[in-house]
Each structure stands twice: as C-alpha cells, then as structure tokens.
Design a protein around this motif. Structure first.
Motif, mmCIF file in Angstrom:
data_model
loop_
_atom_site.group_PDB
_atom_site.id
_atom_site.type_symbol
_atom_site.label_atom_id
_atom_site.label_comp_id
_atom_site.label_asym_id
_atom_site.label_seq_id
_atom_site.Cartn_x
_atom_site.Cartn_y
_atom_site.Cartn_z
ATOM 1 N N PRO A 1 -18.828 -12.286 -30.206
ATOM 2 C CA PRO A 1 -20.285 -12.134 -30.183
ATOM 3 C C PRO A 1 -20.827 -11.729 -31.538
ATOM 4 O O PRO A 1 -20.137 -11.100 -32.344
ATOM 5 N N GLU A 2 -22.059 -12.122 -31.802
ATOM 6 C CA GLU A 2 -22.705 -11.762 -33.046
ATOM 7 C C GLU A 2 -23.087 -10.293 -33.015
ATOM 8 O O GLU A 2 -23.433 -9.742 -31.966
ATOM 9 N N ASP B 1 -31.433 -12.402 -25.450
ATOM 10 C CA ASP B 1 -32.660 -13.002 -25.955
ATOM 11 C C ASP B 1 -32.749 -14.487 -25.657
ATOM 12 O O ASP B 1 -33.762 -15.129 -25.948
ATOM 13 N N ARG C 1 -26.415 -8.282 -31.098
ATOM 14 C CA ARG C 1 -26.987 -9.064 -29.992
ATOM 15 C C ARG C 1 -26.223 -8.738 -28.706
ATOM 16 O O ARG C 1 -24.991 -8.678 -28.696
ATOM 17 N N LYS C 2 -26.975 -8.533 -27.633
ATOM 18 C CA LYS C 2 -26.376 -8.156 -26.360
ATOM 19 C C LYS C 2 -25.929 -9.400 -25.614
ATOM 20 O O LYS C 2 -26.692 -10.363 -25.459
ATOM 21 N N VAL C 3 -24.678 -9.389 -25.130
ATOM 22 C CA VAL C 3 -24.123 -10.514 -24.384
ATOM 23 C C VAL C 3 -24.313 -10.256 -22.891
ATOM 24 O O VAL C 3 -23.920 -9.198 -22.374
ATOM 25 N N PRO D 1 -20.696 -17.132 -25.580
ATOM 26 C CA PRO D 1 -21.528 -16.035 -25.037
ATOM 27 C C PRO D 1 -22.964 -16.485 -24.799
ATOM 28 O O PRO D 1 -23.507 -17.306 -25.535
ATOM 29 N N ARG D 2 -23.561 -15.896 -23.781
ATOM 30 C CA ARG D 2 -24.999 -16.063 -23.512
ATOM 31 C C ARG D 2 -25.658 -14.735 -23.813
ATOM 32 O O ARG D 2 -25.370 -13.725 -23.190
ATOM 33 N N TYR D 3 -26.568 -14.745 -24.791
ATOM 34 C CA TYR D 3 -27.201 -13.518 -25.238
ATOM 35 C C TYR D 3 -28.455 -13.218 -24.405
ATOM 36 O O TYR D 3 -29.046 -14.096 -23.775
#
Length: 348
Positions: A43-44, A81, A47-49, A77-79
């Motif tokens: 994940p970046e 935002d 940013r929340k996954v 991953p799906r963030y």
C-alpha cells in the motif's frame, strides 16, 4: 609486400573496433544478469486500505495482501478515497466540465400520471331550455330571431293570439267584481290551468280588461339552436317553438384512448388549451365519463365543464385537454438524465 599485409593504422583501427564490441557485449550480459526490480504491491504511504481485490474478479474482497486464488497475479489494494468511485466510472474532471455533466439526487415522491387528449367544445346539454306554446292559438307576430342568435333571458320570440283565454278572463273579472274571495281564487286557478302565466293574470286584474295576446319569451339566455315559428302559422298546445342552449358553461368533450381510460375520474381537475387562444389555459373539472367507447377510434368520451362567463368559448372550437391521473409513488430524476430508446427508458 603481399596483398594481405596491413598497415599500422589499419591494425590500430581494427583493434579499437573489437574492443568496443566487446565492451558492448559485456554491458549487455551484465544487464541480463542483473535481476529486474520487483513490482511494488504494497500500500502507498498515508492512504488507508479498505480491502484487497483481484482486478479480474473485482467482486471478491480479501482482508490481506497476497496472490489471487483466481489468477496468477498479486492482489491490488482498494483505498478509502476510491470507495465512492468503486461502483462507477471515473471521468477526468476537465472532461466532465467540458461535457456539462451535473449531479442530481434521486428521490422518491408521489408522481401523477399526465394524460393529454384532443377535444372539441360543445353546448352544455344540461343547460337547454325548450320554449313551447301553453295554449292553442295563432302566431300574430315574430321578433326576427334566427337559429344561432345569442339572446338574453326574457327575450321575446313571438306573440300568440289565444282565443280561448278571452272568455275565461271575462268570467274571472266578473267574479272579481262580485267581491267573493273564494270564487275569485277558484277563477284565478282556472286561468292558471288554461296555461296563462301569473304575470298576465295580474295584468288582467289590474287593468280590468281581457288580454288574448301573450308574448312567448325565452326563460334563459343563450344561443337559439332551433326556431320553428313563423308569422300567421297555427300552433297547438305544447308545440315547441324554439330551443335555447345556455352559454354560462360549456363542455369540452375529450377523446381519451381506451388504454388510458383508467386514469380518468369524475371530479378530477383539468386544464384546457384552445387553438383560438394560444398561451392561455382554462381550468375545469371532469363532470362525466360516457359509459360507451367509440368503436372506430377506440376512445372514451370525457366531459370537462368549463365556465364561460365572458362568452369567449364557442362550441365547435378545437383544443387540447391535460388531465392529471392518480398519484403513485415513484423515483424522481431530471428529465435530461433519461435516455429513451423506443422500447425502454435508461437513466444515466
């Protein structure tokens, strides 16, 4: 020197070319031997996954990263935002602005089904007066009326000479002079039974002279539809002399398609637009729905009663009737969001 002998300059140039080729080959081998950088599946930062998923099977969600059980690839991953755009299509904001796209909220509300039908103005069939002769006599005078004339209430139609009234009136005057109230009331009642109006009886009582000529007048104002009286003709008791249709209210008879007949209810409000008065609407109510359908056009006749105090609405005028059917719950969206293909309606 032999042909195969080379000069010093040629040998030097050949050695340099071999050295360059060797260096290039060595660099390529080194590049092949160096391992390729691995793709970053983590994940970046910042940013929340929400979850992990396989792009080829986006409906399946996973709690942790790893390899997809469906495809030989890493989960993506799906963030947080991106959650609002997960079920839709992402469009560049600049392109949205150039296309003029706007957002609207779909809401549930009571929607009335609208019905539009053509119609024609007619006389109000409940406001028709029949002018008849109350006694047999002769037409002594006519007042120059003709079918289609618009007359007011009490307008004279013809003068009738009734010979039988002369003797009855003379008897009434003789009884009146005797002073017997009971006999006078009986004589007055006899004059009424002969068809004499009360106004004429009072006139005879005041003047003390018999009157055999009576003026036949219209009881209501309106348009003369039929006129069957001519000077010098003989009329019998109960004969129709004229027919007058009132103009205070008129009917708009609308042809409603049979498939939409269930939307019409007596007492429902209606809005009428006439070709004679563009841009103007007249309000009325459905007074009746005729029980039979027209076999040739498969339509039902609905009567809309319209007030006509100014007299501008003329029977025979063509117009369009707008009716609001019963309200039903439904989803409300902007009209420009609906795409009608002919067989169905799609909302974007």
């Amino acid at each position: 020197m032999s042909a195969f002998n080379l000069t010093r300059a040629q040998l030097t140039a050949g050695a340099a070319a071999v050295a360059l080729i060797g260096a290039g080959v060595g660099y390529g081998v080194a590049q092949l031997r160096q391992p390729a950088p691995a793709a970053s599946d983590g994940p970046e930062a910042g940013r929340k996954v929400l979850y992990w998923y396989d792009p080829m099977v986006p409906g399946q969600r996973f709690d942790r990263p790893g390899k997809s059980p469906f495809m030989d690839m890493q989960l993506v991953p799906r963030y947080a935002d991106e959650a609002s755009e997960a079920a839709g299509v992402r469009i560049d904001p600049a392109r949205l602005q150039s296309l003029g796209v706007r957002y609207a909220t779909v809401r549930r509300a009571a929607v009335a089904e609208a019905l539009t039908a053509p119609g024609v103005l007619e006389f109000n069939g409940r406001d028709v007066a029949i002018v008849q002769a109350r006694a047999a006599g002769f037409v002594q005078r006519v007042y120059g009326r003709a079918p289609g004339d618009v007359v007011g209430a009490g307008a004279p139609i013809a003068d009738l000479l009734v010979p039988s009234w002369g003797g009855a009136q003379a008897e009434y005057l003789a009884v009146r002079r005797s002073g017997d109230a009971a006999l006078e009331a009986a004589a007055r009642q006899r004059l009424r039974l002969l068809g004499m109006p009360d106004a004429m009886i009072e006139s005879v009582a005041r003047s003390g002279r018999p009157r055999s000529v009576v003026t036949v007048a219209t009881p209501v104002g309106g348009a003369i539809q039929t006129l069957d009286v001519r000077q010098g003709m003989t009329v019998s008791m109960g004969q129709t002399l004229a027919q007058v249709a009132g103009l205070g209210t008129v009917w708009m008879t609308a042809a409603v398609p049979e498939a939409q007949a269930g939307l019409i209810r007596p007492g429902a409000s209606a809005r009428v637009e006439l070709a004679a008065f563009p841009g103007e609407a007249f309000s009325g109510r459905v007074s009746a729905v005729l029980p039979s359908a027209q076999a040739d056009s498969r339509t039902l006749q609905a009567r809309i009663e319209l007030p006509n105090r100014s007299g501008r609405l003329r029977p025979g005028m063509y117009g369009t009737v707008h009716l609001d059917g019963p309200s039903r719950p439904g989803l409300v969206v902007p009209t420009e969001a609906v795409i009608r293909t002919g067989r169905r309606a799609i909302v974007m």
